[in-house]
Design a protein around this motif. Structure first.
Motif, PDB file in Angstrom:
ATOM      1  N   GLY A  51      25.360  44.564  40.031  1.00  0.00           N
ATOM      2  CA  GLY A  51      25.771  44.470  41.426  1.00  0.00           C
ATOM      3  C   GLY A  51      27.181  43.927  41.582  1.00  0.00           C
ATOM      4  N   ASN A  69      44.857  38.139  36.268  1.00  0.00           N
ATOM      5  CA  ASN A  69      45.982  38.381  35.354  1.00  0.00           C
ATOM      6  C   ASN A  69      46.835  37.114  35.316  1.00  0.00           C
ATOM      7  OD1 ASN A  69      47.925  38.483  37.573  1.00  0.00           O
ATOM      8  ND2 ASN A  69      46.992  40.454  38.046  1.00  0.00           N
ATOM      9  N   GLY A 127      46.486  38.286  42.261  1.00  0.00           N
ATOM     10  CA  GLY A 127      45.645  39.400  42.683  1.00  0.00           C
ATOM     11  C   GLY A 127      45.939  40.669  41.914  1.00  0.00           C
ATOM     12  N   GLY A 148      43.717  44.736  40.891  1.00  0.00           N
ATOM     13  CA  GLY A 148      42.629  45.673  41.197  1.00  0.00           C
ATOM     14  C   GLY A 148      41.303  45.132  40.685  1.00  0.00           C
ATOM     15  N   GLY A 149      40.361  46.018  40.479  1.00  0.00           N
ATOM     16  CA  GLY A 149      39.069  45.667  39.878  1.00  0.00           C
ATOM     17  C   GLY A 149      38.382  44.500  40.560  1.00  0.00           C
ATOM     18  N   VAL A 150      37.780  43.643  39.752  1.00  0.00           N
ATOM     19  CA  VAL A 150      37.011  42.529  40.294  1.00  0.00           C
ATOM     20  C   VAL A 150      37.955  41.520  40.973  1.00  0.00           C
ATOM     21  CG1 VAL A 150      36.919  41.096  38.193  1.00  0.00           C
ATOM     22  CG2 VAL A 150      35.018  41.061  39.784  1.00  0.00           C
ATOM     23  N   ASP A 151      39.167  41.404  40.469  1.00  0.00           N
ATOM     24  CA  ASP A 151      40.185  40.521  41.046  1.00  0.00           C
ATOM     25  C   ASP A 151      40.469  40.932  42.499  1.00  0.00           C
ATOM     26  OD1 ASP A 151      42.161  38.591  41.183  1.00  0.00           O
ATOM     27  OD2 ASP A 151      43.597  39.634  39.886  1.00  0.00           O
ATOM     28  N   ALA A 188      38.581  42.746  44.426  1.00  0.00           N
ATOM     29  CA  ALA A 188      37.354  42.585  45.235  1.00  0.00           C
ATOM     30  C   ALA A 188      37.180  41.120  45.642  1.00  0.00           C
ATOM     31  CB  ALA A 188      36.141  43.073  44.439  1.00  0.00           C
ATOM     32  N   SER A 214      37.845  41.395  30.932  1.00  0.00           N
ATOM     33  CA  SER A 214      38.644  42.306  30.086  1.00  0.00           C
ATOM     34  C   SER A 214      38.044  43.704  29.901  1.00  0.00           C
ATOM     35  CB  SER A 214      38.908  41.722  28.687  1.00  0.00           C
ATOM     36  OG  SER A 214      39.902  40.716  28.736  1.00  0.00           O
ATOM     37  N   CYS A 215      36.856  43.961  30.464  1.00  0.00           N
ATOM     38  CA  CYS A 215      36.178  45.240  30.166  1.00  0.00           C
ATOM     39  C   CYS A 215      36.519  46.372  31.126  1.00  0.00           C
ATOM     40  CB  CYS A 215      34.674  45.035  30.119  1.00  0.00           C
ATOM     41  SG  CYS A 215      34.205  43.985  28.730  1.00  0.00           S
ATOM     42  N   ILE A 230      27.043  39.457  35.496  1.00  0.00           N
ATOM     43  CA  ILE A 230      26.835  40.556  36.448  1.00  0.00           C
ATOM     44  C   ILE A 230      27.707  41.751  36.106  1.00  0.00           C
ATOM     45  CG2 ILE A 230      28.383  39.459  38.152  1.00  0.00           C
ATOM     46  CD1 ILE A 230      26.370  40.769  40.290  1.00  0.00           C
ATOM     47  N   PHE A 238      28.836  45.742  37.086  1.00  0.00           N
ATOM     48  CA  PHE A 238      28.938  46.682  38.192  1.00  0.00           C
ATOM     49  C   PHE A 238      28.083  47.928  37.932  1.00  0.00           C
ATOM     50  CE2 PHE A 238      32.400  48.045  41.404  1.00  0.00           C
ATOM     51  CZ  PHE A 238      31.744  47.343  42.395  1.00  0.00           C
TER      52      PHE A 238
HETATM   53  N1  AR6 Z   1      31.510  42.784  40.795  1.00  0.00           N
HETATM   54  C1  AR6 Z   1      31.202  42.740  39.473  1.00  0.00           C
HETATM   55  N2  AR6 Z   1      31.914  43.393  38.522  1.00  0.00           N
HETATM   56  C2  AR6 Z   1      32.967  44.114  38.926  1.00  0.00           C
HETATM   57  C3  AR6 Z   1      33.367  44.207  40.278  1.00  0.00           C
HETATM   58  C4  AR6 Z   1      32.587  43.499  41.234  1.00  0.00           C
HETATM   59  N3  AR6 Z   1      32.878  43.526  42.533  1.00  0.00           N
HETATM   60  N4  AR6 Z   1      34.467  45.007  40.353  1.00  0.00           N
HETATM   61  C5  AR6 Z   1      34.735  45.409  39.103  1.00  0.00           C
HETATM   62  N5  AR6 Z   1      33.836  44.885  38.234  1.00  0.00           N
HETATM   63  P1  AR6 Z   1      38.577  44.535  35.693  1.00  0.00           P
HETATM   64  P2  AR6 Z   1      39.915  43.243  33.408  1.00  0.00           P
HETATM   65  C6  AR6 Z   1      33.766  45.030  36.768  1.00  0.00           C
HETATM   66  O1  AR6 Z   1      39.411  45.732  35.513  1.00  0.00           O
HETATM   67  O2  AR6 Z   1      39.550  44.350  32.512  1.00  0.00           O
HETATM   68  C7  AR6 Z   1      42.948  43.368  37.610  1.00  0.00           C
HETATM   69  O3  AR6 Z   1      43.872  44.208  38.222  1.00  0.00           O
HETATM   70  C8  AR6 Z   1      34.405  46.219  36.140  1.00  0.00           C
HETATM   71  O4  AR6 Z   1      33.538  47.340  36.242  1.00  0.00           O
HETATM   72  O5  AR6 Z   1      38.375  44.009  37.061  1.00  0.00           O
HETATM   73  O6  AR6 Z   1      39.769  41.825  32.932  1.00  0.00           O
HETATM   74  C9  AR6 Z   1      43.528  41.992  37.306  1.00  0.00           C
HETATM   75  O7  AR6 Z   1      44.464  41.571  38.252  1.00  0.00           O
HETATM   76  C10 AR6 Z   1      34.586  45.765  34.713  1.00  0.00           C
HETATM   77  O8  AR6 Z   1      33.365  45.934  33.974  1.00  0.00           O
HETATM   78  O9  AR6 Z   1      39.159  43.272  34.835  1.00  0.00           O
HETATM   79  C11 AR6 Z   1      44.148  42.198  35.952  1.00  0.00           C
HETATM   80  O10 AR6 Z   1      45.438  42.752  36.069  1.00  0.00           O
HETATM   81  C12 AR6 Z   1      34.839  44.269  34.858  1.00  0.00           C
HETATM   82  O11 AR6 Z   1      34.470  43.939  36.202  1.00  0.00           O
HETATM   83  C13 AR6 Z   1      43.238  43.194  35.297  1.00  0.00           C
HETATM   84  O12 AR6 Z   1      42.603  43.913  36.347  1.00  0.00           O
HETATM   85  C14 AR6 Z   1      36.262  43.826  34.608  1.00  0.00           C
HETATM   86  O13 AR6 Z   1      37.165  44.836  35.015  1.00  0.00           O
HETATM   87  C15 AR6 Z   1      42.151  42.506  34.494  1.00  0.00           C
HETATM   88  O14 AR6 Z   1      41.425  43.480  33.805  1.00  0.00           O
END
Ligand code: AR6
Length: 171
Positions: free
Chosen positions: A14, A29, A34, A36-39, A41, A121-122, A156, A158
């Motif tokens: 979730g 980062n 801020g 993309g991704g979880v950051d 959100a 990092s994933c 958790i 996604f």
């Molecule tokens: N809830 C739970 N998991 C999530 C959510 C969510 N709302 N959104 C994404 N994920 P990533 P990273 C998962 O890319 O690899 C950012 O731009 C996603 O599916 O968010 O550490 C930062 O600013 C994946 O499995 O983080 C950095 O520049 C996991 O969270 C960079 O991305 C991590 O994916 C960090 O990259």
């Protein structure tokens, strides 16, 4: 929502931003400003005061962690950590392990009893989930064995595929 519990550890599928825990972890980062991704959100859900607060922190090194309030989140705190960009080198695993360890350390220092981790990092940073899952779970188990104050750790995911990888490993 899929969920399963293994002693103090729970795995879920979730959105981390809606969890009612003492702290959620952000995969940020080095700038902490801020992304993309979880950051992204987490910043959207916590509101703009989070960015204002982060501007005063001066960034975070890879493998380290810093704490902020949760602002509009249900979670009272956000622990921001910066995972390694996956390169296939040995240091990746060391740095990723440090992320989990330093988040848990900050949690203890702040009297946090429940904490939720995304798969640091994933996503954008490219770490293979199976390898990262092993590091996340093994580091956390080792920490919880020594430090008893944390009562509940959530991992958790996604996606359902990633959730299944955690479930298989914990089973
Ligand atoms: N809830 C739970 N998991 C999530 C959510 C969510 N709302 N959104 C994404 N994920 P990533 P990273 C998962 O890319 O690899 C950012 O731009 C996603 O599916 O968010 O550490 C930062 O600013 C994946 O499995 O983080 C950095 O520049 C996991 O969270 C960079 O991305 C991590 O994916 C960090 O990259």
């Amino acid at each position: 929502m899929n969920t399963e519990t293994f002693n103090k550890i729970e795995i879920m599928q979730g959105d981390i931003t809606i969890l009612d825990v003492d702290a959620i972890v952000n995969a940020a980062n080095n700038s902490l400003l801020g992304g993309g991704g979880v950051d992204g959100a987490i910043h959207r859900a916590a509101g703009t005061k989070l960015l204002d607060y982060c501007k005063g922190l001066g960034g975070c090194s890879t493998g380290e962690a810093v704490i902020t309030p949760g602002f509009k989140l249900k979670a009272g705190h956000i622990i921001h950590t910066v995972g390694p960009v996956y390169s296939g080198k040995k240091e990746d695993a060391i740095q990723l392990g440090l992320c989990y360890k330093n988040c848990l350390k900050i949690a203890v220092e702040n009297n946090i009893k429940s904490i939720a981790f995304p798969a640091i990092s994933c996503g954008v940073y490219g770490y293979p989930l199976k390898d990262a899952c092993k590091i996340a779970v093994d580091t956390t188990f080792a920490f919880l064995k020594e430090e008893k104050s944390i009562q509940h750790v959530v991992f958790i995911q996604f996606s359902l595929d990633n959730y299944k990888i955690y479930k298989d490993y914990l089973s």
